[in-house]
Enzyme design. Structure first.
Site, mmCIF file in Angstrom:
data_model
loop_
_atom_site.group_PDB
_atom_site.id
_atom_site.type_symbol
_atom_site.label_atom_id
_atom_site.label_comp_id
_atom_site.label_asym_id
_atom_site.label_seq_id
_atom_site.Cartn_x
_atom_site.Cartn_y
_atom_site.Cartn_z
ATOM 1 N N PHE A 12 34.588 -35.011 -30.300
ATOM 2 C CA PHE A 12 33.801 -33.827 -29.448
ATOM 3 C C PHE A 12 34.312 -33.523 -28.122
ATOM 4 O O PHE A 12 33.944 -32.469 -27.650
ATOM 5 C CB PHE A 12 32.526 -34.526 -29.287
ATOM 6 N N LYS A 13 35.416 -34.215 -27.674
ATOM 7 C CA LYS A 13 35.882 -33.742 -26.247
ATOM 8 C C LYS A 13 36.593 -32.196 -26.314
ATOM 9 O O LYS A 13 36.622 -31.573 -25.378
ATOM 10 C CB LYS A 13 36.968 -34.766 -25.771
#
Ligand SMILES: *Cc1c(COP(=O)(O)O)cnc(C)c1O
Length: 466
Positions: A117-118
């Protein structure tokens, strides 16, 4: 450009100067050691929130970001940067919901270039930094340490961006081969991977020492993109609004979030402050459960980090939790006190007032290693879904903290292929491994190897910068 708000940011510890958006994203940590927070939470019009159900992810992002920016960026530029930030995602919805049944969903946050998700924040940050730097004819040298997913997201974000060099330190031989290859197979002039003969803490300490040298930092235009950067939190607010807009009865949603540095779940709390209606946020931790303990008893004491199958949340210092505690009391003196105690004694006890405030918004739980394996097997057998170990922590804790009347939405923070060795062993299958990850094994790697020595790292930076 039409009317523009002008958000002011101040430090949780109350002693650093107030900043606007542009300075906040380049500054990172405040000079008093605190974290920057908006001076108030902008509340979106309920009609606007309702209309999100007909909008794309990118359109929702625009409405979420706008109140946090200021006149340093025009509406058209913002729209363009958002558009470009999400064009490298392999799913049109950017963060699609996967329905298990009417009461359970996975919010898939891993469709970006580095499978975690970064990417959602880093793809945007690299572009907005580049916008400001190019406009001002300026250049930055970004320095970061990684134990896994932040490094690769940063490298893909800043690939071929001329206004920035990016130096990423990782502990030599101590990260998984797949995590390393995501970083080292990028062939871009401005990206420098440095494997340090030491552990992650050694890498982190080198960075901290270099940043504490004000003169070196200034003369080399150093910048940071670590997990306390406000823009990272802001970007993550979008997918709470997006997912709630796609689910009927969103007031019954419990979001379960595998949590380490508290950045991902803090964005959910902020979405609620901005007017989004849902029931609760569930802090899902693995056996490194300092936050679960804090919510249950107020005991915020640092223990040793244990290694688990979900390494990205093997953490004892949960930096962004400070932002929530500050919001629960708005008392900078109190924050200074507890953070001093945490640093000196390795512990603070959260006040009853803050704890009861936080418990209104959050629940929490801990998943043991056995529970993580059980959930991964169960999902594979019952639903034909391969969970990564972090997502499994989220699902396991979410199930313990929800009832049949709730709608459980677990944030799926990584693709299982990023943790392929762990996952394939547990489910005894490897068909989930993508061609992209298989190809990494055939590509040439670029990295330097250095001793755990600050002067050696500075030499590498100086050579590149001069
Ligand atoms: C970073 C990360 C987390 C934890 O997110 P925080 O914002 O640090 O709480 C969870 N899962 C994965 C896969 C991650 O990379």
């Amino acid at each position: 450009m039409t009317e523009s708000s002008s958000m002011i940011y101040k430090s949780t510890r109350g002693k650093a100067r107030e900043l606007g958006f542009k300075d906040v994203i380049f500054e990172g940590l405040a000079s008093d050691g605190g974290l920057y927070v908006p001076s108030s939470w902008p509340v979106l019009d309920s009609k606007l929130i309702e209309s999100f159900s007909d909008m794309s992810y990118q359109e929702i992002a625009y409405h979420v970001f706008k109140p946090y920016l200021d006149e340093t960026i025009s509406e058209d530029t913002l729209k363009e940067i958002i558009h470009h930030s999400y064009k490298n995602f392999t799913n049109n919805e950017i963060t699609p919901l996967r329905k298990i049944n009417n009461n359970e969903y996975l919010l898939e946050l891993f469709h970006g270039p580095t499978y975690a998700f970064k990417d959602i924040a880093m793809q945007f940050i690299s572009r907005i930094m580049d916008y400001y730097l190019t406009r001002d004819n300026s250049h930055i040298n970004i320095l970061g340490a990684t134990s896994g997913d932040t490094g690769s997201a940063a490298i893909y974000g800043f690939e071929n961006i001329k206004s920035s060099n990016v130096f990423i330190l990782h502990p030599y031989n101590l990260i998984s081969p797949t995590q390393r290859k995501f970083m080292t197979t990028i062939n871009s002039e401005n990206i420098i991977n440095i494997a340090v003969k030491g552990n992650f803490d050694d890498c982190q300490n080198i960075i901290k020492e270099i940043f504490s040298d004000e003169e070196y930092k200034k003369s080399n235009n150093l910048g940071a993109i670590n997990s306390i950067n406000w823009a990272r939190i802001m970007c993550q607010i979008t997918y709470y609004f997006y997912s709630a807009s796609r689910i009927k009865d969103n007031e019954n949603i419990i979001y379960s979030v595998p949590t380490g540095n508290f950045g991902d779940i803090l964005a959910g709390y902020i979405s609620k402050k901005m007017g989004l209606k849902f029931k609760k946020l569930n802090i899902a931790t693995n056996e490194n459960n300092i936050l679960d303990r804090t919510l249950r008893s107020g005991d915020h004491s640092i223990k040793g980090v244990v290694s688990t199958t979900s390494p990205s949340i093997d953490i004892q210092i949960s930096s962004n939790f400070e932002r929530l505690v500050y919001d629960s009391c708005k008392d900078s003196k109190y924050i200074q006190e507890i953070m001093h105690s945490l640093k000196k004694e390795g512990v603070f006890n959260l006040s009853e007032k803050s704890r009861s405030y936080i418990n209104n918004y959050f629940s929490s739980d801990t998943a043991t290693e056995d529970e993580v394996k059980d959930i991964m097997l169960q999902y594979y057998v019952d639903h034909d879904i391969t969970l990564d170990p972090h997502t499994a922590v989220g699902v396991s804790c979410g199930k313990k903290q929800s009832t049949a009347n709730d709608i459980l939405v677990t944030l799926s923070t990584a693709h299982p292929a990023k943790f392929k060795d762990t996952v394939s062993k547990i489910i005894s299958n490897d068909s989930f491994i993508t061609d992209k990850v298989k190809n990494l094994d055939t590509m040439e790697e670029n990295m330097m190897i250095a001793n755990n020595n600050i002067e050696e790292i500075k030499d590498i930076i100086n050579k590149k910068v001069s």
